[in-house]
Design a protein around this motif. Structure first.
Motif, PDB file in Angstrom:
ATOM      1  N   GLY A 108       0.781  -1.222   0.000  1.00  0.00           N
ATOM      2  CA  GLY A 108       0.000   0.000   0.000  1.00  0.00           C
ATOM      3  C   GLY A 108       0.813   1.271   0.000  1.00  0.00           C
ATOM      4  O   GLY A 108       0.279   2.345  -0.290  1.00  0.00           O
ATOM      5  N   ASP A 109       2.104   1.202   0.345  1.00  0.00           N
ATOM      6  CA  ASP A 109       2.939   2.392   0.301  1.00  0.00           C
ATOM      7  C   ASP A 109       3.057   2.902  -1.136  1.00  0.00           C
ATOM      8  O   ASP A 109       3.083   2.121  -2.094  1.00  0.00           O
ATOM      9  CB  ASP A 109       4.344   2.096   0.826  1.00  0.00           C
ATOM     10  N   ALA A 110       3.158   4.209  -1.274  1.00  0.00           N
ATOM     11  CA  ALA A 110       3.394   4.838  -2.569  1.00  0.00           C
ATOM     12  C   ALA A 110       4.683   5.650  -2.488  1.00  0.00           C
ATOM     13  O   ALA A 110       4.950   6.290  -1.478  1.00  0.00           O
ATOM     14  CB  ALA A 110       2.227   5.736  -2.956  1.00  0.00           C
ATOM     15  N   VAL A 111       5.477   5.601  -3.552  1.00  0.00           N
ATOM     16  CA  VAL A 111       6.783   6.262  -3.557  1.00  0.00           C
ATOM     17  C   VAL A 111       6.965   7.013  -4.871  1.00  0.00           C
ATOM     18  O   VAL A 111       6.795   6.439  -5.951  1.00  0.00           O
ATOM     19  CB  VAL A 111       7.935   5.244  -3.402  1.00  0.00           C
ATOM     20  N   LEU A 112       7.316   8.271  -4.789  1.00  0.00           N
ATOM     21  CA  LEU A 112       7.664   9.064  -5.962  1.00  0.00           C
ATOM     22  C   LEU A 112       9.159   8.929  -6.222  1.00  0.00           C
ATOM     23  O   LEU A 112       9.970   9.058  -5.302  1.00  0.00           O
ATOM     24  CB  LEU A 112       7.298  10.529  -5.735  1.00  0.00           C
ATOM     25  N   ALA A 154      14.397  11.813   1.726  1.00  0.00           N
ATOM     26  CA  ALA A 154      14.092  10.493   1.173  1.00  0.00           C
ATOM     27  C   ALA A 154      12.753   9.987   1.689  1.00  0.00           C
ATOM     28  O   ALA A 154      11.924   9.476   0.921  1.00  0.00           O
ATOM     29  CB  ALA A 154      15.206   9.509   1.515  1.00  0.00           C
ATOM     30  N   ASP A 155      12.513  10.148   2.981  1.00  0.00           N
ATOM     31  CA  ASP A 155      11.248   9.684   3.557  1.00  0.00           C
ATOM     32  C   ASP A 155      10.060  10.467   3.012  1.00  0.00           C
ATOM     33  O   ASP A 155       8.947   9.939   2.917  1.00  0.00           O
ATOM     34  CB  ASP A 155      11.286   9.794   5.083  1.00  0.00           C
ATOM     35  N   ALA A 156      10.288  11.732   2.651  1.00  0.00           N
ATOM     36  CA  ALA A 156       9.197  12.561   2.137  1.00  0.00           C
ATOM     37  C   ALA A 156       8.709  12.102   0.768  1.00  0.00           C
ATOM     38  O   ALA A 156       7.616  12.489   0.336  1.00  0.00           O
ATOM     39  CB  ALA A 156       9.643  14.019   2.069  1.00  0.00           C
ATOM     40  N   LEU A 196      -0.033  10.562  -4.429  1.00  0.00           N
ATOM     41  CA  LEU A 196       1.239  11.157  -4.838  1.00  0.00           C
ATOM     42  C   LEU A 196       1.059  12.649  -5.115  1.00  0.00           C
ATOM     43  O   LEU A 196       1.155  13.110  -6.253  1.00  0.00           O
ATOM     44  CB  LEU A 196       1.753  10.456  -6.106  1.00  0.00           C
ATOM     45  N   PRO A 197       0.788  13.431  -4.072  1.00  0.00           N
ATOM     46  CA  PRO A 197       0.564  14.861  -4.307  1.00  0.00           C
ATOM     47  C   PRO A 197       1.742  15.564  -4.970  1.00  0.00           C
ATOM     48  O   PRO A 197       1.558  16.524  -5.707  1.00  0.00           O
ATOM     49  CB  PRO A 197       0.278  15.414  -2.905  1.00  0.00           C
ATOM     50  N   GLY A 198       2.950  15.082  -4.740  1.00  0.00           N
ATOM     51  CA  GLY A 198       4.115  15.695  -5.362  1.00  0.00           C
ATOM     52  C   GLY A 198       4.305  15.345  -6.821  1.00  0.00           C
ATOM     53  O   GLY A 198       5.193  15.886  -7.484  1.00  0.00           O
ATOM     54  N   ALA A 199       3.469  14.451  -7.352  1.00  0.00           N
ATOM     55  CA  ALA A 199       3.617  13.988  -8.734  1.00  0.00           C
ATOM     56  C   ALA A 199       2.594  14.592  -9.671  1.00  0.00           C
ATOM     57  O   ALA A 199       2.537  14.218 -10.845  1.00  0.00           O
ATOM     58  CB  ALA A 199       3.508  12.461  -8.782  1.00  0.00           C
ATOM     59  N   ALA A 200       1.775  15.526  -9.202  1.00  0.00           N
ATOM     60  CA  ALA A 200       0.636  16.003  -9.987  1.00  0.00           C
ATOM     61  C   ALA A 200       1.034  16.602 -11.331  1.00  0.00           C
ATOM     62  O   ALA A 200       0.244  16.594 -12.276  1.00  0.00           O
ATOM     63  CB  ALA A 200      -0.150  17.030  -9.171  1.00  0.00           C
TER      64      ALA A 200
END
Length: 328
Positions: free
Chosen positions: A169-173, A237-239, A252-256
């Motif tokens: 369930g984790d998501a990573v950018l 890295a954790d962010a 992934l709000p940082g990937a919009a």
């Protein structure tokens, strides 16, 4: 009409895997080197012709269908912004072994050196727990990196990277330029810019000619300029990780600016637009504004074109679904 997409697994990849994709989809296992399932793909495997491209039930390549009628598939707003470009590629990835340390160029590098419109920022949504390496944990100079690559000193590379122990369930950018290596046993949904651009920093022990093909035909002195040499702090890295498996909505709000990945459980509705559904668990009925009704269940992948209109999933039972879309 929405399009149910069967597996689309390019053969003879340079790393092992594929058994988890077969189990997920309920299909017979392959030969063991089909670790990627390219879903709704208008992108081909780099240097391999039509490999990786999705073929529709009527026999057409999705890429050709989109090019012929982009507004039908993508919508007028998308076409006005991005042209006849789906702007996202979705994959299922099953790492039967640790992937080599590698990096993807960003869009400015790709435009200047490769004459293509996309780099390859990507993201992972984990379907099973796994360990990954992502980003340098300290500054790594150009000469130091070039020496590691020349000597194929994978131990030094891995030791200089952050370790992320990911849960289901984790998501990573994974921003373009950041070195990374997915660990053995990882099973995930990958979203990325629609380009197959990888620069191998490690190849020793893998079924690939790194010196010949690992640098996108640029040569390593030029290709290594795509690597971000700055070390990330542990907090940085954790962010990049959204660690709460209970998160629904935007993962992934940082990937919009690149793509959108949303997770839902239970009934959900969304506006008209190009979308790829990956049903992770449970069952539901997909209903579109165009009148389509389609039962879906775990292991199903569905392409919903703009012309299908607003869509919703209803009558959900134990449903977990990933909604993968281009940038807004």
């Amino acid at each position: 009409m929405p399009v149910v997409l069967p597996a689309n697994q390019p053969a003879e990849r340079f790393y092992r895997g594929g058994a988890r994709i077969a189990r997920f989809r309920g299909t017979p296992p392959g030969a063991g080197r089909e670790p990627e399932d390219w879903v709704a793909s208008t992108t081909s495997v780099h240097g391999q012709g039509e490999a990786g491209l999705t073929r529709l039930p009527d026999g057409r390549l999705l890429a050709n269908a989109v090019a012929a009628d982009p507004e039908w598939w993508l919508g007028p707003k998308h076409v006005a912004t991005y042209g006849a470009d789906t702007a996202v590629l979705v994959k299922l990835l099953d790492a039967g072994e640790r992937l080599p340390v590698h990096v993807h160029p960003d869009a400015p590098f790709a435009r200047e050196h490769l004459h293509t419109g996309h780099g390859k920022t990507e993201a992972w949504v984990m379907l099973e727990p796994a360990e990954v390496r992502l980003g340098w944990s300290r500054d790594v100079g150009a000469d130091e990196l070039a020496g590691w690559v020349e000597r194929q000193d994978a131990d030094a590379m891995l030791a200089a990277m952050h370790v992320l122990r990911l849960e289901r369930g984790d998501a990573v950018l994974v921003p373009a330029g950041q070195p990374h290596a997915i660990g053995a046993g990882a099973f995930l949904v990958e979203l990325q810019e629609p380009a197959d651009l990888s620069i191998l920093l490690e190849w020793d022990g893998y079924a690939i000619d790194g010196p010949g093909t690992g640098h996108l035909s640029l040569g390593y002195p030029a290709a290594l300029a795509a690597v971000d040499h700055r070390g990330l702090t542990r907090a940085e890295a954790d962010a990049l990780r959204t660690a709460d498996a209970g998160t629904v909505g935007d993962l992934l709000p940082g990937a919009a600016g690149f793509f959108r990945a949303e997770r839902y459980r239970g009934d959900v509705a969304w506006d008209a637009g190009f979308a790829v559904l990956v049903v992770v668990a449970g069952t539901a009925e997909l209903v579109t504004g165009g009148g389509a009704r389609l039962p879906v269940s775990a292991g199903t992948t569905v392409l919903v074109p703009y012309a299908a209109g607003p869509a919703r999933l209803e009558r959900a039972a134990g449903l977990e679904v990933l909604l993968c879309r281009p940038p807004a």
